[in-house]
Design a protein around this motif. Structure first.
Motif, PDB file in Angstrom:
ATOM      1  N   VAL A 140       0.850  -1.180   0.000  1.00 38.98           N
ATOM      2  CA  VAL A 140       0.000   0.000   0.000  1.00 38.98           C
ATOM      3  C   VAL A 140       0.892   1.239   0.000  1.00 38.98           C
ATOM      4  CG1 VAL A 140      -1.757   1.303   1.250  1.00 38.98           C
ATOM      5  CG2 VAL A 140      -1.821  -1.209   1.238  1.00 38.98           C
ATOM      6  N   ILE A 141       0.755   2.068  -1.046  1.00 37.98           N
ATOM      7  CA  ILE A 141       1.529   3.305  -1.164  1.00 37.98           C
ATOM      8  C   ILE A 141       0.572   4.473  -0.933  1.00 37.98           C
ATOM      9  CG2 ILE A 141       3.173   4.586  -2.548  1.00 37.98           C
ATOM     10  CD1 ILE A 141       4.002   1.694  -2.031  1.00 37.98           C
ATOM     11  N   SER A 142       0.712   5.123   0.196  1.00 41.01           N
ATOM     12  CA  SER A 142      -0.249   6.150   0.597  1.00 41.01           C
ATOM     13  C   SER A 142       0.001   7.487  -0.093  1.00 41.01           C
ATOM     14  CB  SER A 142      -0.207   6.366   2.112  1.00 41.01           C
ATOM     15  OG  SER A 142      -0.745   5.251   2.793  1.00 41.01           O
ATOM     16  N   ASN A 143      -1.076   8.235  -0.261  1.00 44.11           N
ATOM     17  CA  ASN A 143      -0.987   9.618  -0.723  1.00 44.11           C
ATOM     18  C   ASN A 143      -0.137  10.407   0.276  1.00 44.11           C
ATOM     19  OD1 ASN A 143      -1.417  12.299  -1.426  1.00 44.11           O
ATOM     20  ND2 ASN A 143      -3.589  12.036  -1.808  1.00 44.11           N
ATOM     21  N   THR A 144       0.737  11.257  -0.233  1.00 45.21           N
ATOM     22  CA  THR A 144       1.615  12.044   0.632  1.00 45.21           C
ATOM     23  C   THR A 144       0.824  12.833   1.675  1.00 45.21           C
ATOM     24  OG1 THR A 144       3.214  12.262  -1.163  1.00 45.21           O
ATOM     25  CG2 THR A 144       3.386  13.844   0.650  1.00 45.21           C
ATOM     26  N   HIS A 145      -0.363  13.302   1.305  1.00 44.59           N
ATOM     27  CA  HIS A 145      -1.181  14.096   2.215  1.00 44.59           C
ATOM     28  C   HIS A 145      -1.955  13.235   3.215  1.00 44.59           C
ATOM     29  CE1 HIS A 145      -0.311  17.529  -0.351  1.00 44.59           C
ATOM     30  NE2 HIS A 145      -0.717  16.828  -1.405  1.00 44.59           N
ATOM     31  N   SER A 146      -1.902  11.907   3.053  1.00 43.36           N
ATOM     32  CA  SER A 146      -2.678  11.020   3.925  1.00 43.36           C
ATOM     33  C   SER A 146      -1.815   9.996   4.656  1.00 43.36           C
ATOM     34  CB  SER A 146      -3.740  10.261   3.108  1.00 43.36           C
ATOM     35  OG  SER A 146      -4.539  11.131   2.349  1.00 43.36           O
TER      36      SER A 146
ATOM     37  N   PHE B 202     -10.890  18.666   4.905  1.00 47.91           N
ATOM     38  CA  PHE B 202     -11.649  19.786   5.465  1.00 47.91           C
ATOM     39  C   PHE B 202     -10.757  20.997   5.709  1.00 47.91           C
ATOM     40  CE2 PHE B 202     -14.186  16.070   6.564  1.00 47.91           C
ATOM     41  CZ  PHE B 202     -15.442  16.474   6.131  1.00 47.91           C
ATOM     42  N   ASP B 203      -9.450  20.823   5.498  1.00 46.05           N
ATOM     43  CA  ASP B 203      -8.538  21.956   5.686  1.00 46.05           C
ATOM     44  C   ASP B 203      -8.537  22.886   4.480  1.00 46.05           C
ATOM     45  OD1 ASP B 203      -7.794  20.833   8.093  1.00 46.05           O
ATOM     46  OD2 ASP B 203      -6.128  19.710   7.219  1.00 46.05           O
TER      47      ASP B 203
ATOM     48  N   GLY C  60     -13.909  21.088   2.853  1.00 44.66           N
ATOM     49  CA  GLY C  60     -14.277  19.753   2.411  1.00 44.66           C
ATOM     50  C   GLY C  60     -14.658  19.663   0.944  1.00 44.66           C
ATOM     51  N   ARG C  61     -14.287  20.659   0.167  1.00 48.73           N
ATOM     52  CA  ARG C  61     -14.628  20.648  -1.256  1.00 48.73           C
ATOM     53  C   ARG C  61     -13.780  19.641  -2.032  1.00 48.73           C
ATOM     54  NH1 ARG C  61     -14.231  25.880  -5.365  1.00 48.73           N
ATOM     55  NH2 ARG C  61     -14.946  24.801  -7.255  1.00 48.73           N
ATOM     56  N   TYR C  62     -12.577  19.337  -1.534  1.00 51.73           N
ATOM     57  CA  TYR C  62     -11.654  18.484  -2.270  1.00 51.73           C
ATOM     58  C   TYR C  62     -11.424  17.160  -1.544  1.00 51.73           C
ATOM     59  CZ  TYR C  62     -10.602  22.768  -4.817  1.00 51.73           C
ATOM     60  OH  TYR C  62     -10.704  23.912  -5.562  1.00 51.73           O
ATOM     61  N   PHE C  63     -11.165  16.131  -2.343  1.00 52.01           N
ATOM     62  CA  PHE C  63     -10.785  14.823  -1.823  1.00 52.01           C
ATOM     63  C   PHE C  63      -9.263  14.716  -1.751  1.00 52.01           C
ATOM     64  CE2 PHE C  63     -14.941  13.410  -3.680  1.00 52.01           C
ATOM     65  CZ  PHE C  63     -15.490  12.908  -2.496  1.00 52.01           C
ATOM     66  N   LYS C  64      -8.797  13.948  -0.807  1.00 52.26           N
ATOM     67  CA  LYS C  64      -7.425  13.445  -0.851  1.00 52.26           C
ATOM     68  C   LYS C  64      -7.511  12.098  -1.564  1.00 52.26           C
ATOM     69  CE  LYS C  64      -5.944  15.623   3.488  1.00 52.26           C
ATOM     70  NZ  LYS C  64      -5.459  15.372   4.879  1.00 52.26           N
ATOM     71  N   VAL C  65      -6.864  12.000  -2.710  1.00 53.45           N
ATOM     72  CA  VAL C  65      -7.057  10.821  -3.564  1.00 53.45           C
ATOM     73  C   VAL C  65      -6.599   9.558  -2.840  1.00 53.45           C
ATOM     74  CG1 VAL C  65      -6.844  12.195  -5.651  1.00 53.45           C
ATOM     75  CG2 VAL C  65      -4.823  11.110  -4.699  1.00 53.45           C
ATOM     76  N   PRO C  66      -7.142   8.405  -3.219  1.00 49.38           N
ATOM     77  CA  PRO C  66      -6.857   7.160  -2.496  1.00 49.38           C
ATOM     78  C   PRO C  66      -5.406   6.716  -2.628  1.00 49.38           C
ATOM     79  CG  PRO C  66      -8.823   6.951  -3.873  1.00 49.38           C
ATOM     80  CD  PRO C  66      -8.148   8.224  -4.270  1.00 49.38           C
ATOM     81  N   SER C  67      -5.085   5.673  -1.873  1.00 51.33           N
ATOM     82  CA  SER C  67      -3.758   5.066  -1.941  1.00 51.33           C
ATOM     83  C   SER C  67      -3.586   4.338  -3.272  1.00 51.33           C
ATOM     84  CB  SER C  67      -3.561   4.078  -0.784  1.00 51.33           C
ATOM     85  OG  SER C  67      -3.742   4.699   0.462  1.00 51.33           O
ATOM     86  N   GLU C  68      -2.349   4.094  -3.619  1.00 50.25           N
ATOM     87  CA  GLU C  68      -2.024   3.263  -4.777  1.00 50.25           C
ATOM     88  C   GLU C  68      -1.392   1.961  -4.291  1.00 50.25           C
ATOM     89  OE1 GLU C  68       0.416   5.652  -7.327  1.00 50.25           O
ATOM     90  OE2 GLU C  68      -1.242   6.988  -7.893  1.00 50.25           O
TER      91      GLU C  68
END
Length: 376
Positions: free
Chosen positions: A80-86, A291-292, A296-304
């Motif tokens: 699991v490679i997580s999004n940098t923001h997550s 939500f920052d 909450g308008r934007y998603f943090k895209v899922p993991s790869e």
């Protein structure tokens, strides 16, 4: 009183000495941690020692628990490679869900190299650890990847029927006036490089201006209700326009991989393992809300995901490599032909004996001659 004071001083001195040694040991461990790769062994005698002390390790889980032994030598690893923001909340979630790495639950002296390498995959050709978290080569984010940190690993038995499909789109099209540019092929063949060839071809298109003007005139007459002017010309002259119909390369379709795992639990521990694995895949295939930013308008895209085929602790290079993937589908079927459950273990209910999980992945990188030559 003097003896008491002397004993207190001795205890105090001993405590100061212990604190100093502990502080020095902590500094030494921190320096070692910064210098040592997360994928390399520190202690050959105790191969899990660094996993217990290294706070940067990702957690891992496997099913079945005897995966990697002689009978279960073939398996797959999903990193699991997580999004940098997550990656920070992802790491916390993984640790809460999985606990410590599986191999740390086995006594150090009882861990075989095969069991250890279920989490630490190696490449037998180079005898080195597999590099995890590398960005794709032909992506727009290659120089600044958004996913680069591995936060979890899942090892599962090799399912039957491993398939891979290479799909390139070549479609028929009518080149029309652009087909006239093909006549410049003789000029193109003498060009020094690819860019010069393209310039020669575009120069050849300048000669179609008169033909384009005629076509505009025909179109204008037809728009005024003059009927099929082009058809009339063909009828009278006996000449029909060559549409230059050709089959041309369009694109490379992204490869997709589907895996179905029939997860049959044999005891309470394996029931828990299956639930953890399913939860982990479902969690990392979905985005999170940020939500920052803009409330909450934007998603943090899922993991790869990075997927590897393995055999007894090392890459199986007789099977194709798989580039970075996204998980596009996770289908869970509870129960087999007949729905059966265990007796109730706890207050959560009765667990199904068999669960089928189908995972659908799509590669984020397209295949080229270069990637095929590299084993993909």
């Amino acid at each position: 009183m003097a003896s008491i004071k002397l004993g207190s001083l001795i205890n105090l001195g001993s405590g100061i000495l212990k604190n100093a040694l502990a502080s020095q040991q902590s500094k030494s461990m921190a320096q070692d941690l910064l210098k040592t790769s997360k994928l390399e062994l520190r202690d050959k005698k105790a191969p899990t020692a660094h996993m217990q002390s290294d706070p940067l390790e990702f957690t891992n889980i496997k099913f079945p628990r005897d995966l990697g032994n002689t009978d279960q030598g073939h398996y797959m690893i999903f990193y699991v490679i997580s999004n940098t923001h997550s990656k920070i909340p992802d790491k916390k979630f993984n640790e809460q869900l999985l606990g410590s790495a599986f191999v740390t639950e086995i006594e150090d002296y009882g861990v075989s190299e095969t069991q250890y390498n279920v989490a630490r995959l190696r490449d037998g050709r180079t005898n080195s650890a597999v590099k995890i978290g590398r960005p794709t080569k032909n992506s727009v984010t290659s120089t600044r990847p958004t996913h680069s940190t591995a936060t979890a690993a899942v090892a599962l038995y090799m399912p039957p029927g491993i398939n891979v499909k290479y799909d390139v789109a070549n479609g028929p099209t009518e080149l029309g006036m652009a087909g006239l540019g093909v006549k410049t092929f003789a000029d193109m063949s003498g060009a020094a490089n690819d860019e010069a060839q393209m310039d020669a071809f575009l120069s050849g298109l300048k000669g179609v201006g008169l033909e384009a003007t005629k076509r505009i005139g025909v179109g204008a007459l037809e728009a005024l209700g003059a009927g099929d002017v082009g058809g009339a010309i063909t009828k009278v002259t006996g000449f029909a326009e060559n549409p230059f119909s050709e089959v041309v390369f369009e694109k490379v379709n992204h490869r997709a991989f589907n895996y179905t795992f029939n997860l049959t639990a044999r005891n309470k521990e394996e029931v828990e393992d299956i639930n953890k694995i399913i939860t982990l895949f479902k969690y990392h295939m979905h985005p999170s809300l940020s939500f920052d930013v803009a409330g909450g308008r934007y998603f943090k895209v899922p993991s790869e995901f990075e997927i590897h085929y393995a055999y007894q602790g090392q890459l199986n290079n007789y099977l194709n490599k798989i580039s970075r993937c996204v998980l596009t589908g996770c289908e869970i079927q509870y129960g087999g032909e007949e729905f059966t459950t265990f007796r109730q273990f706890d207050n959560d209910g009765a667990a199904p004996v068999q669960i089928s999980m189908t995972l659908s992945f799509t590669e984020t990188e397209i295949m080229t001659k270069e990637t095929i030559a590299d084993g993909y």
